[in-house]
Motif scaffolding. Sequence first.
Motif, PDB file in Angstrom:
ATOM      1  N   SER A  45      -7.991 -45.104   1.209  1.00 37.53           N
ATOM      2  CA  SER A  45      -8.375 -43.778   0.733  1.00 37.53           C
ATOM      3  C   SER A  45      -9.078 -43.901  -0.617  1.00 37.53           C
ATOM      4  N   ASP A  46     -10.025 -43.026  -0.856  1.00 37.19           N
ATOM      5  CA  ASP A  46     -10.660 -42.938  -2.169  1.00 37.19           C
ATOM      6  C   ASP A  46      -9.563 -42.614  -3.188  1.00 37.19           C
ATOM      7  N   PRO A  47      -9.517 -43.289  -4.341  1.00 34.23           N
ATOM      8  CA  PRO A  47      -8.432 -43.061  -5.304  1.00 34.23           C
ATOM      9  C   PRO A  47      -8.241 -41.594  -5.711  1.00 34.23           C
ATOM     10  N   GLY A  48      -9.309 -40.883  -5.990  1.00 35.25           N
ATOM     11  CA  GLY A  48      -9.187 -39.475  -6.365  1.00 35.25           C
ATOM     12  C   GLY A  48      -8.658 -38.631  -5.222  1.00 35.25           C
ATOM     13  N   GLU A  49      -9.161 -38.893  -4.035  1.00 34.29           N
ATOM     14  CA  GLU A  49      -8.703 -38.174  -2.847  1.00 34.29           C
ATOM     15  C   GLU A  49      -7.241 -38.506  -2.557  1.00 34.29           C
ATOM     16  N   ALA A  50      -6.865 -39.758  -2.743  1.00 31.60           N
ATOM     17  CA  ALA A  50      -5.484 -40.174  -2.495  1.00 31.60           C
ATOM     18  C   ALA A  50      -4.524 -39.396  -3.403  1.00 31.60           C
ATOM     19  N   ARG A  51      -4.868 -39.282  -4.687  1.00 32.28           N
ATOM     20  CA  ARG A  51      -4.013 -38.534  -5.618  1.00 32.28           C
ATOM     21  C   ARG A  51      -3.908 -37.068  -5.195  1.00 32.28           C
ATOM     22  N   ALA A  52      -5.038 -36.491  -4.811  1.00 32.36           N
ATOM     23  CA  ALA A  52      -5.037 -35.081  -4.390  1.00 32.36           C
ATOM     24  C   ALA A  52      -4.195 -34.889  -3.137  1.00 32.36           C
ATOM     25  N   LEU A  53      -4.356 -35.763  -2.156  1.00 29.85           N
ATOM     26  CA  LEU A  53      -3.594 -35.664  -0.914  1.00 29.85           C
ATOM     27  C   LEU A  53      -2.091 -35.770  -1.180  1.00 29.85           C
ATOM     28  N   GLY A  99      -0.557 -35.048  -3.911  1.00 29.35           N
ATOM     29  CA  GLY A  99      -0.106 -33.861  -4.631  1.00 29.35           C
ATOM     30  C   GLY A  99       0.053 -32.653  -3.723  1.00 29.35           C
ATOM     31  N   GLU A 100      -0.732 -32.601  -2.654  1.00 26.73           N
ATOM     32  CA  GLU A 100      -0.727 -31.454  -1.745  1.00 26.73           C
ATOM     33  C   GLU A 100       0.252 -31.594  -0.578  1.00 26.73           C
ATOM     34  N   ASN A 101       0.644 -32.820  -0.246  1.00 29.75           N
ATOM     35  CA  ASN A 101       1.391 -33.030   0.984  1.00 29.75           C
ATOM     36  C   ASN A 101       2.517 -34.039   0.775  1.00 29.75           C
ATOM     37  N   SER A 102       3.741 -33.616   0.964  1.00 29.04           N
ATOM     38  CA  SER A 102       4.896 -34.502   0.752  1.00 29.04           C
ATOM     39  C   SER A 102       4.977 -35.622   1.796  1.00 29.04           C
ATOM     40  N   HIS A 103       4.199 -35.518   2.872  1.00 28.14           N
ATOM     41  CA  HIS A 103       4.202 -36.546   3.918  1.00 28.14           C
ATOM     42  C   HIS A 103       3.136 -37.615   3.684  1.00 28.14           C
ATOM     43  N   ILE A 104       2.457 -37.536   2.535  1.00 25.65           N
ATOM     44  CA  ILE A 104       1.467 -38.539   2.155  1.00 25.65           C
ATOM     45  C   ILE A 104       1.928 -39.146   0.837  1.00 25.65           C
ATOM     46  N   THR A 105       2.138 -40.473   0.852  1.00 26.52           N
ATOM     47  CA  THR A 105       2.640 -41.187  -0.315  1.00 26.52           C
ATOM     48  C   THR A 105       1.748 -42.408  -0.575  1.00 26.52           C
ATOM     49  N   PRO A 106       1.941 -43.090  -1.714  1.00 19.57           N
ATOM     50  CA  PRO A 106       1.149 -44.299  -1.964  1.00 19.57           C
ATOM     51  C   PRO A 106       1.339 -45.334  -0.854  1.00 19.57           C
ATOM     52  N   GLY A 107       0.354 -46.172  -0.636  1.00 21.21           N
ATOM     53  CA  GLY A 107       0.348 -47.148   0.444  1.00 21.21           C
ATOM     54  C   GLY A 107       1.531 -48.101   0.420  1.00 21.21           C
ATOM     55  N   TYR A 108       2.252 -48.157   1.519  1.00 20.13           N
ATOM     56  CA  TYR A 108       3.405 -49.039   1.673  1.00 20.13           C
ATOM     57  C   TYR A 108       2.941 -50.491   1.701  1.00 20.13           C
ATOM     58  N   HIS A 109       3.424 -51.298   0.771  1.00 19.95           N
ATOM     59  CA  HIS A 109       3.066 -52.719   0.650  1.00 19.95           C
ATOM     60  C   HIS A 109       1.563 -52.948   0.481  1.00 19.95           C
ATOM     61  N   MET A 110       0.858 -51.950  -0.060  1.00 17.26           N
ATOM     62  CA  MET A 110      -0.582 -52.088  -0.269  1.00 17.26           C
ATOM     63  C   MET A 110      -0.902 -51.636  -1.703  1.00 17.26           C
ATOM     64  N   ASN A 111      -2.149 -51.796  -2.118  1.00 17.06           N
ATOM     65  CA  ASN A 111      -2.583 -51.322  -3.424  1.00 17.06           C
ATOM     66  C   ASN A 111      -2.396 -49.809  -3.466  1.00 17.06           C
ATOM     67  N   LYS A 112      -1.544 -49.339  -4.360  1.00 14.13           N
ATOM     68  CA  LYS A 112      -1.171 -47.919  -4.412  1.00 14.13           C
ATOM     69  C   LYS A 112      -2.330 -47.015  -4.817  1.00 14.13           C
ATOM     70  N   LEU A 166       1.013 -42.283   5.538  1.00 18.75           N
ATOM     71  CA  LEU A 166       1.144 -40.990   6.191  1.00 18.75           C
ATOM     72  C   LEU A 166       2.357 -41.026   7.114  1.00 18.75           C
ATOM     73  N   GLU A 167       3.238 -40.044   6.953  1.00 18.42           N
ATOM     74  CA  GLU A 167       4.404 -39.900   7.829  1.00 18.42           C
ATOM     75  C   GLU A 167       4.256 -38.617   8.624  1.00 18.42           C
TER      76      GLU A 167
END
Length: 131
Positions: A56-64, A66-79, A85-86
């Motif tokens: 994900s684009d870093p800015g988009e990742a932060r926005a996503l 912030g908007e959705n509790s089912h989207i978190t930083p990448g598991y075992h990947m560069n955060k 996505l759950e």
Amino acid sequence: MNGKTLHKTAADCAEELPGAELEHPFGDDWQVFKVRGKVFMLMTEVPGRPVVILKSDPGEARALQGENSHITPGYHMNKKHWITLEGGDTVDKGLVRELVTESYLLVVAHLPKAERPVDPHTYGSRAKAAR
């Protein structure tokens, strides 16, 4: 959307993308989708919860996140560059397909032009215009 539907929707979308290939380099518990040898999606279960890990684009990742509790930083990947996505109430097929396609296009955009299976700037634009 439950976890089983999440995995099926994400896999179905990934399999439709030009040049996408499924591999299992970490064993049967991990499904890794690549385009021209570069990872754009991983699927596994994190203590019993099916997850999809996407670029994900870093800015988009932060926005996503912030908007959705089912989207978190990448598991075992560069955060900064990956999200997890759950399944959940706020996750629908449209969101899953959009995030999988965006991940794919981010990876394709960094491939040498001669190796790109699609133009990342125009791929899917006709479908978007038709909506």
